[in-house]
Design a protein around this motif. Structure first.
Motif, mmCIF file in Angstrom:
data_model
loop_
_atom_site.group_PDB
_atom_site.id
_atom_site.type_symbol
_atom_site.label_atom_id
_atom_site.label_comp_id
_atom_site.label_asym_id
_atom_site.label_seq_id
_atom_site.Cartn_x
_atom_site.Cartn_y
_atom_site.Cartn_z
ATOM 1 N N SER A 135 2.474 43.564 -9.931
ATOM 2 C CA SER A 135 1.757 42.992 -11.071
ATOM 3 C C SER A 135 1.430 41.521 -10.800
ATOM 4 C CB SER A 135 2.603 43.114 -12.340
ATOM 5 O OG SER A 135 2.884 44.468 -12.622
ATOM 6 N N PRO A 136 0.447 40.978 -11.509
ATOM 7 C CA PRO A 136 0.033 39.586 -11.261
ATOM 8 C C PRO A 136 0.989 38.575 -11.881
ATOM 9 C CG PRO A 136 -1.289 40.540 -13.019
ATOM 10 C CD PRO A 136 -0.450 41.670 -12.469
ATOM 11 N N LYS A 137 0.824 37.341 -11.468
ATOM 12 C CA LYS A 137 1.590 36.242 -12.055
ATOM 13 C C LYS A 137 1.388 36.228 -13.577
ATOM 14 C CE LYS A 137 0.834 33.199 -8.059
ATOM 15 N NZ LYS A 137 0.351 31.868 -7.628
ATOM 16 N N GLY A 138 2.476 35.933 -14.283
ATOM 17 C CA GLY A 138 2.382 35.823 -15.729
ATOM 18 C C GLY A 138 2.341 37.134 -16.473
ATOM 19 N N SER A 139 2.488 38.250 -15.776
ATOM 20 C CA SER A 139 2.407 39.563 -16.416
ATOM 21 C C SER A 139 3.707 39.898 -17.139
ATOM 22 C CB SER A 139 2.130 40.634 -15.354
ATOM 23 O OG SER A 139 3.196 40.680 -14.428
ATOM 24 N N ALA A 141 5.422 42.485 -16.761
ATOM 25 C CA ALA A 141 6.365 43.053 -15.788
ATOM 26 C C ALA A 141 7.157 41.963 -15.087
ATOM 27 C CB ALA A 141 5.610 43.905 -14.770
ATOM 28 N N ARG A 142 6.504 40.857 -14.766
ATOM 29 C CA ARG A 142 7.230 39.762 -14.108
ATOM 30 C C ARG A 142 8.139 39.021 -15.069
ATOM 31 N NH1 ARG A 142 4.211 37.155 -8.846
ATOM 32 N NH2 ARG A 142 3.873 39.175 -7.848
ATOM 33 N N ASP A 143 7.809 39.060 -16.354
ATOM 34 C CA ASP A 143 8.617 38.333 -17.326
ATOM 35 C C ASP A 143 9.989 38.961 -17.536
ATOM 36 O OD1 ASP A 143 8.738 36.126 -19.308
ATOM 37 O OD2 ASP A 143 9.009 37.787 -20.721
ATOM 38 N N ARG A 144 10.180 40.198 -17.060
ATOM 39 C CA ARG A 144 11.525 40.789 -17.141
ATOM 40 C C ARG A 144 12.481 40.106 -16.150
ATOM 41 N NH1 ARG A 144 8.742 46.292 -16.181
ATOM 42 N NH2 ARG A 144 8.211 47.091 -18.249
ATOM 43 N N TYR A 145 11.924 39.446 -15.170
ATOM 44 C CA TYR A 145 12.707 38.728 -14.157
ATOM 45 C C TYR A 145 12.397 37.237 -14.259
ATOM 46 C CZ TYR A 145 13.717 43.362 -12.309
ATOM 47 O OH TYR A 145 14.138 44.660 -12.184
ATOM 48 N N ILE A 146 12.798 36.462 -13.288
ATOM 49 C CA ILE A 146 12.610 35.016 -13.314
ATOM 50 C C ILE A 146 11.763 34.620 -12.108
ATOM 51 C CG2 ILE A 146 13.779 32.788 -13.280
ATOM 52 C CD1 ILE A 146 16.221 34.323 -14.561
ATOM 53 N N PHE A 147 10.487 34.566 -12.320
ATOM 54 C CA PHE A 147 9.524 34.173 -11.293
ATOM 55 C C PHE A 147 9.038 32.750 -11.562
ATOM 56 C CE2 PHE A 147 9.372 38.691 -10.534
ATOM 57 C CZ PHE A 147 8.968 38.834 -9.220
ATOM 58 N N ARG A 148 8.846 31.988 -10.509
ATOM 59 C CA ARG A 148 8.322 30.629 -10.620
ATOM 60 C C ARG A 148 7.390 30.340 -9.438
ATOM 61 N NH1 ARG A 148 10.229 31.145 -14.846
ATOM 62 N NH2 ARG A 148 11.517 29.748 -16.115
ATOM 63 N N ASP A 149 6.454 29.435 -9.677
ATOM 64 C CA ASP A 149 5.663 28.925 -8.565
ATOM 65 C C ASP A 149 6.543 28.019 -7.714
ATOM 66 O OD1 ASP A 149 3.316 30.217 -9.346
ATOM 67 O OD2 ASP A 149 2.750 28.558 -10.681
ATOM 68 N N GLY A 150 6.199 27.917 -6.428
ATOM 69 C CA GLY A 150 6.981 27.105 -5.520
ATOM 70 C C GLY A 150 6.691 25.627 -5.642
ATOM 71 N N ALA A 151 7.503 24.830 -4.981
ATOM 72 C CA ALA A 151 7.320 23.389 -4.929
ATOM 73 C C ALA A 151 6.469 23.022 -3.722
ATOM 74 C CB ALA A 151 8.678 22.701 -4.872
ATOM 75 N N GLY A 152 6.075 21.759 -3.646
ATOM 76 C CA GLY A 152 5.228 21.307 -2.552
ATOM 77 C C GLY A 152 3.759 21.502 -2.877
ATOM 78 N N SER A 153 2.918 20.900 -2.091
ATOM 79 C CA SER A 153 1.487 20.935 -2.363
ATOM 80 C C SER A 153 0.915 22.332 -2.301
ATOM 81 C CB SER A 153 0.751 20.034 -1.370
ATOM 82 O OG SER A 153 1.000 20.458 -0.025
ATOM 83 N N ASP A 154 1.509 23.185 -1.467
ATOM 84 C CA ASP A 154 1.005 24.550 -1.343
ATOM 85 C C ASP A 154 1.966 25.598 -1.900
ATOM 86 O OD1 ASP A 154 2.984 24.272 0.509
ATOM 87 O OD2 ASP A 154 1.830 25.011 2.227
ATOM 88 N N ARG A 173 10.605 34.250 -1.743
ATOM 89 C CA ARG A 173 9.157 34.236 -1.949
ATOM 90 C C ARG A 173 8.588 35.642 -1.805
ATOM 91 N NH1 ARG A 173 4.719 30.274 1.084
ATOM 92 N NH2 ARG A 173 3.429 29.918 -0.793
ATOM 93 N N VAL A 174 7.564 35.942 -2.611
ATOM 94 C CA VAL A 174 6.892 37.240 -2.550
ATOM 95 C C VAL A 174 5.472 37.040 -2.011
ATOM 96 C CG1 VAL A 174 8.318 38.143 -4.416
ATOM 97 C CG2 VAL A 174 6.100 37.139 -4.963
ATOM 98 N N ASP A 175 4.763 38.127 -1.813
ATOM 99 C CA ASP A 175 3.502 38.090 -1.076
ATOM 100 C C ASP A 175 2.446 37.191 -1.706
ATOM 101 O OD1 ASP A 175 4.546 39.764 0.811
ATOM 102 O OD2 ASP A 175 3.588 41.593 0.034
ATOM 103 N N ASP A 176 2.422 37.088 -3.037
ATOM 104 C CA ASP A 176 1.377 36.275 -3.670
ATOM 105 C C ASP A 176 1.778 34.807 -3.788
ATOM 106 O OD1 ASP A 176 3.140 36.161 -5.797
ATOM 107 O OD2 ASP A 176 1.962 37.451 -7.115
ATOM 108 N N GLY A 177 2.923 34.439 -3.195
ATOM 109 C CA GLY A 177 3.332 33.041 -3.151
ATOM 110 C C GLY A 177 4.343 32.620 -4.185
ATOM 111 N N GLN A 178 4.556 33.423 -5.235
ATOM 112 C CA GLN A 178 5.585 33.069 -6.211
ATOM 113 C C GLN A 178 6.978 33.329 -5.628
ATOM 114 O OE1 GLN A 178 4.764 34.802 -10.229
ATOM 115 N NE2 GLN A 178 4.650 32.636 -10.783
ATOM 116 N N TRP A 179 7.963 32.812 -6.328
ATOM 117 C CA TRP A 179 9.364 32.961 -5.933
ATOM 118 C C TRP A 179 10.138 33.591 -7.086
ATOM 119 C CZ3 TRP A 179 11.235 30.545 -1.246
ATOM 120 C CH2 TRP A 179 10.275 29.790 -0.562
#
Length: 561
Positions: A135-139, A141-154, A173-179
């Motif tokens: 599922s995409p970021k902010g979905s 399905a992801r809200d059942r867990y604890i997903f965050r964007d990473g630190a650093g410029s990228d 980290r997962v494939d779309d870049g979130q952690w």
């Protein structure tokens, strides 16, 4: 001899042991690690039918209940504490029908059943987590867990510098870049308990097993569910500093709002007659433990203080006094434990010498011993077993419930020599061998003197058993009246008759003696000293080792009635 009294709360005194609703207050509970108990299908992994086949043995011990470590479908990234499905049985160890048959056999034998529940995290194979990854970021399905964007410029850096309990970063980290957050292994993503769907699903799970006759639950990582993940997230140093305050301010552990979760659980428990019970595995400061044990919450919380104690009369007296006072204040009953599936067995811990740099933590000494090397402690196995027998007899005399780990009734030592390629504990792999992990206390039990797997299985065992296991087997100890098995049976069966309420009266003896009386006139005396002592009056009902000319030797406990 002067006596001082430790009295229970009014609520405790009004609920004698044996009452249907309060059976847990003074129960002797036997922990089974299912994959290492008994294998009936030859796949080298213990199974539920194996437990059912051993119900007569369990009954003969004199226990009141069985606690089952996880038996759910799992990849075993953490010994079953990575759960794929909370409402099913791992096919490698049985089916729901096998569970029902085991439950029926235990109840027919008069034994209660407690099961492990693992609410802090699922496995990464759980259907929810697979959905989250797809599922995409902010979905939702992801809200059942604890997903965050990473630190650093990228976003290529973890969101924080937090470390997982098993080593390494607490973020993956997962494939779309979130952690995602995992406070234990990467295969154990943490759930988001601010999500109502998560809360409701666990209420369904509690009812599912309660409807199948489960009498209670052992709650894994009970202090970790509620988290404050509002921005900005704290650093590791900030977490460590807040953890030292023991005031509920840590963002990840032992937050006050975790008790709102357990208040909901208590409402579910009270839907049943008798109410279901629970015990919290909560590694929290003693001042914070009472809320987990509240009658409005889980009802009991493990105290691991004896498990962490040196062989010291002062430590034992202090720990017992403190924990009985906590139980009185909370209206719960205390819990006592010397070994479990996470620590070096106490028959080994008590036989380890101190080494340079040792700060008095027997658990750390056990880890050092497992690592070996010139600076490692040395083991006096005979001393360790003698003290373990004495400590167990003392523990079983205390008011409250006693938890016994499979194999300790045989006097099993920790298995130290396990080839690296046979190990399974993620602690070993995540630390790259800097810690040996917990496999040594999880080696399958020996039931017979010989055979390919000492009666555990007709084929083999999922962890290698040492050659000395045969001498510690049930078969070897069954007919030996002085065996550790015989001691446990005598003590546990006698405990049923002697344990009538939750009071204890201290008797002031020599400093090296721990001596108390219980209602009905029976007493427990432990000699921590280096010389035999004269026993007080009364008939010796059970003793952890032979008397010497009628005197109690060092490292020995006696009950007198």
């Amino acid at each position: 001899m002067r006596t001082t009294s430790t009295q229970p709360s009014t609520a405790a005194a009004a609920q004698p042991a044996g009452d249907g609703a309060t059976w847990w207050r003074q129960a002797a509970v036997y922990q089974i690690y299912p994959r290492s108990f008994a294998d009936t299908d030859g796949n080298e992994i213990g199974d539920l039918k194996g437990i059912t086949s051993r119900v007569p043995y369990l009954k003969s011990l004199g226990i009141d209940a069985v606690w089952l470590s996880p038996f759910y479908p799992s990849a075993l990234a953490d010994g079953g504490y990575d759960v794929d499905d909370y409402r099913d049985v791992d096919p490698k160890i049985g089916t729901l029908a096998d569970f029902d048959a085991m439950s029926a056999a235990l109840h027919e034998a008069g034994l209660k059943l407690i099961v492990d529940i693992v609410p802090n995290h699922t496995s990464d194979r759980h259907e929810w987590f697979r959905e989250a990854l797809a599922s995409p970021k902010g979905s939702p399905a992801r809200d059942r867990y604890i997903f965050r964007d990473g630190a650093g410029s990228d976003g290529s850096l973890p969101p924080t510098d937090w470390e997982a309990n098993f080593g390494g970063s607490a973020w993956q980290r997962v494939d779309d870049g979130q952690w995602y957050l995992h406070l234990f292994a990467p295969e154990q993503p943490d759930l988001n308990w601010n999500n109502r769907e998560v809360c409701d699903d666990f209420l369904t799970t509690l009812r599912f097993w309660s409807d199948r006759g489960v009498d209670g639950f052992r709650v894994d990582v009970a202090h970790g569910l509620a988290k404050d993940l509002s921005d900005p997230l704290p650093t590791k140093a900030m977490l460590d500093e807040s953890n030292d305050r023991h005031d509920g301010s840590n963002a990840l552990w032992d937050r006050d709002d975790v008790h709102e979760i357990y208040a909901e659980w208590r409402k579910v428990f009270n839907e049943y007659d008798p109410p279901r019970t629970a015990v919290a595995e909560a590694w929290v400061h003693a001042d914070r433990r009472a809320r987990y044990a509240s009658p409005d919450g889980l009802g009991q919380a493990f105290n691991f203080d004896l498990l962490e104690a040196e062989w010291s009369p002062d430590e034992f007296r202090t720990i017992i006094t403190k924990n009985l006072a906590e139980a009185r204040d909370s209206g719960a009953s205390s819990t006592w434990v010397l070994s479990n599936h996470d620590v070096v067995r106490h028959a080994t811990r008590y036989g380890l010498t101190s080494v340079a740099g040792d700060h008095g933590d027997p658990r750390e000494r056990g880890k050092q011993w497992l690592l070996g090397g010139d600076d490692a402690p040395t083991l006096d196995g005979a001393l360790g077993l003698r003290r373990a027998r004495a400590a167990t007899l003392l523990m079983l005399a205390l008011p409250g419930s006693a938890y016994i780990y499979q194999g300790e009734e045989l006097g099993l030592q920790e298995v130290g020599e396990i080839p690296d390629d046979a190990r399974a504990d993620p602690v070993f792999f995540r630390s790259r061998g800097a810690e040996k992990g917990r496999d040594g206390c999880r080696v399958p039990l020996p039931w017979t003197r010989d055979g390919r797997a000492f009666g555990f299985s007709d084929t083999g065992a999922h962890l290698p058993q040492p050659s000395w296991f045969g001498a510690y087997s049930v078969e070897a100890e069954e007919s030996d009246l002085e065996s550790t098995l015989a001691l446990y049976r005598r003590a546990l069966n006698l405990r049923h008759r002697l344990q009538t309420d939750e009071t204890l009266n201290w008797v002031d003896d020599a400093p090296e003696v721990v001596h108390f009386t219980r209602p009905g006139g029976w007493r427990c005396v432990t000699n921590f000293g280096s010389e035999p002592i004269t026993l007080p009056g009364g008939d010796v009902a059970v003793v952890s080792g032979p008397l010497r000319a009628g005197m109690l030797p060092p490292d020995t406990t006696a009950w007198l009635a």
